[in-house]
Design an enzyme around this catalytic site. Structure first.
Site, PDB file in Angstrom:
ATOM      1  N   CYS A 209       1.352  -0.702  -0.557  1.00  0.00           N
ATOM      2  CA  CYS A 209       0.194   0.295   0.359  1.00  0.00           C
ATOM      3  C   CYS A 209       1.081   1.358  -0.082  1.00  0.00           C
ATOM      4  CB  CYS A 209      -1.125  -0.366   1.255  1.00  0.00           C
ATOM      5  SG  CYS A 209      -0.106   0.278   3.066  1.00  0.00           S
TER       6      CYS A 209
ATOM      7  N   CYS B  14      -2.491   1.510  -4.218  1.00  0.00           N
ATOM      8  CA  CYS B  14      -1.120   1.814  -4.105  1.00  0.00           C
ATOM      9  C   CYS B  14      -1.568   2.304  -6.128  1.00  0.00           C
ATOM     10  CB  CYS B  14       0.146   1.325  -3.903  1.00  0.00           C
ATOM     11  SG  CYS B  14       0.331  -0.392  -5.345  1.00  0.00           S
TER      12      CYS B  14
ATOM     13  N   CYS C 178       2.669   0.931  -8.082  1.00  0.00           N
ATOM     14  CA  CYS C 178       2.896  -0.958  -8.378  1.00  0.00           C
ATOM     15  C   CYS C 178       3.404  -0.379  -9.730  1.00  0.00           C
ATOM     16  CB  CYS C 178       1.915  -1.128  -8.003  1.00  0.00           C
ATOM     17  SG  CYS C 178       1.405  -1.222  -5.842  1.00  0.00           S
TER      18      CYS C 178
END
Length: 129
Positions: free
Chosen positions: A10, A84, A88
């Site tokens: 996260c 995120c 990511c």
């Protein structure tokens, strides 16, 4: 035989991913390697997250937010993202799941308990899969 690995990600690695990693370690023990990280790690784990996990007998108080890197993503069998977005990295051949969950940042214990419980449900389902 190598154990499977899960990376929980996260943004701040202070709430959702720490709760998920805590549950996974608690429930899976040594059967699965568990990692977590964030794209912009906070300075410490969310206090409400620590407290709600303590309530259920899981201690994440010593956990520290950290950055995930390309190597940790490449090494993971499963990558679980939680809010995120584009930060990511995506690599072909990896199993990805995006868990849409409320961010516990700034919330009190009462509001974080349902997030903790939903994460537990999802971790159990993931481990059973």
């Amino acid at each position: 035989m190598e154990v499977p690995s899960i990376l929980f990600v996260c943004v701040h690695n202070a709430g959702r991913s720490q709760i998920a990693a805590g549950w996974a370690r608690h429930l899976a023990g040594e059967r699965v390697a568990i990692f977590s990280g964030g794209s912009a790690p906070a300075s410490r784990v969310n206090r409400a997250a620590v407290e709600v996990m303590r309530e259920v007998g899981v201690d994440i108080s010593e956990s520290q937010p950290k950055t995930f890197d390309e190597r940790s993503v490449m090494a993971a069998d499963v990558v679980i993202t939680m809010g995120c977005g584009d930060t990511c990295p995506i690599f072909p051949g990896k199993r990805y799941e995006d868990w849409v969950l409320n961010d516990p940042a700034g919330l009190g214990v009462e509001a974080v308990r349902p997030i903790r419980d939903e994460i537990r449900r999802r971790v159990v389902e993931l481990l059973n899969d």
